[in-house]
Enzyme design. Structure first.
Site, PDB file in Angstrom:
ATOM      1  N   LYS A   1       0.846  -1.189   0.000  1.00 12.07           N
ATOM      2  CA  LYS A   1       0.000   0.000   0.000  1.00 12.07           C
ATOM      3  C   LYS A   1       0.883   1.240   0.000  1.00 12.07           C
ATOM      4  CE  LYS A   1      -4.543   0.832   0.269  1.00 12.07           C
ATOM      5  NZ  LYS A   1      -5.615  -0.009  -0.277  1.00 12.07           N
TER       6      LYS A   1
ATOM      7  N   GLY B   1     -21.022   6.240   5.301  1.00  6.69           N
ATOM      8  CA  GLY B   1     -19.996   6.585   4.326  1.00  6.69           C
ATOM      9  C   GLY B   1     -20.566   6.460   2.932  1.00  6.69           C
TER      10      GLY B   1
ATOM     11  N   GLY C   1     -19.879   3.496  -1.202  1.00  3.41           N
ATOM     12  CA  GLY C   1     -21.127   3.606  -0.452  1.00  3.41           C
ATOM     13  C   GLY C   1     -22.322   3.895  -1.341  1.00  3.41           C
TER      14      GLY C   1
END
Length: 361
Positions: free
Chosen positions: A82, A182, A187
């Protein structure tokens, strides 16, 4: 925030942490490579303002570890990594910065493969892709598979079906009340999928613009203005879909929903949160199991797939590849219920075994 197998607790340690800085364009980034046992470390690039450099490094470390477990449980031939770019993307994001970042990714020679994440999108990956081939999630016009948010939402929906099967004996969501906290890209897609599935949706976000978009697109959704108040609402499934750490001590003790299944990464906000959920008889679907749809979607790009060739076929194929999320989630939740262990412990153990014994090619 506590990722799967948090350092010092269990699981393999990170292999590498790299710092990248280019003052000429304002680039300051951290790339964490957690594991390459199963293949190149695949994970997105997050672009956000952090309170400190230490916070950015910690976020990168936790997210990278989560990607290792996510990719292993999804059966992908990739390890976990990441990246975080430090700063406000609204102020710092420029083509020059993205080009510089792309050159840094290229310098890693395929050890790390990047994609979009919070604060970055397919257009950004197109720019990064002008400097490196080690990028996925580009637009169809650039030879990519496109934005992964719809795929992530679809995978979460499959995870919810598995939760429903364990909790109520039927793998459907009709008539259930689902609170989505969210309302970003994932979402929004999830609200739409839940509506199609016959669920009643309670939706909340701290951003007024996100709430407004949801009201326009899905007028049948019930808006809960205060995101914290959503915890007190009468609902069957609570779905955290914003940033990590949603399940802090207050949330875990206050939550009224008997099921938690959401798209946010690193939802467990403190050590012991998963055990407390078990004590409260709350079914928790580990986020790195159910939100794998996005990485499954973009991983296809690295092997040469492109949505530009046949968009409808690409979407259908992507959904087929995400359907196993239901079976994986169901297996983990069932094993946890049978053993009395937390679902996270069961999922961690399975992922670690796969990383320890990679398949021979």
């Amino acid at each position: 925030m506590f990722a799967p197998g948090t350092a010092g607790v269990r699981g393999p340690a990170h292999e590498q942490v790299l710092l990248c800085q280019d003052r000429t364009v304002g680039l300051k980034a951290v790339v964490s490579v957690h594991s390459t046992a199963l293949g190149p470390a695949l994970g997105g690039t997050r672009f956000r303002a952090y309170g400190s450099s230490a916070d950015a490094v910690l976020d990168s470390l936790n997210l990278a570890r989560g990607m290792s477990y996510k990719n292993a449980l999804a059966g992908l031939p990739y390890g976990g990594g990441k990246a975080v770019i430090i700063g406000d993307p609204a102020l710092l994001k420029t083509p020059g910065l993205l080009h510089s970042y792309g050159r840094f990714v290229e310098s890693l020679a395929g050890r790390y493969v990047t994609a979009c994440d919070v604060g970055t999108d397919t257009a950004d990956m197109d720019v990064v892709g002008e400097e490196t081939d080690h990028v996925v999630g580009r637009s169809p016009a650039a030879g990519g598979v496109g934005d992964p948010s719809a795929a992530t939402a679809y995978g979460v929906l499959q995870g919810m079906r598995a939760c429903a099967a364990v909790r109520w004996g039927e793998p459907h969501l009709r008539g259930l009340r689902v609170g989505v906290c969210g309302l970003g890209k994932v979402g929004q897609h999830l609200v739409g999928l839940l509506t199609e599935a016959g669920a009643t949706v309670l939706a909340s976000d701290i951003r007024a613009d996100a709430v407004a978009r949801t009201q326009v697109r899905f007028p049948e959704a019930r808006i809960v203005a205060d995101a914290k108040a959503l915890l007190d609402a009468e609902m069957d499934i609570y779905s955290p879909c914003a940033l990590g750490g949603a399940l802090d001590r207050v949330a875990v003790n206050r939550l009224r929903a008997p099921v938690v299944c959401g798209a946010a990464n690193n939802q467990l906000g403190y050590a012991g949160a998963e055990e407390r959920l078990v004590d409260r008889d709350i079914v928790y679907a580990p986020d790195y199991v159910v939100n794998a749809g996005g990485v499954i979607h973009v991983a296809r790009e690295y092997s040469g797939c492109s949505a530009s060739r046949s968009p409808d076929r690409a979407r259908a194929r992507a959904r087929e590849q995400m359907d196993p999320i239901y079976a994986t989630t169901l297996s983990i939740l069932t094993a946890a219920a049978d053993s009395g262990a937390s679902p996270s412990a069961v999922a961690d153990d399975l992922a670690e075994k796969r990383m320890a014994s990679p398949p021979r090619i």
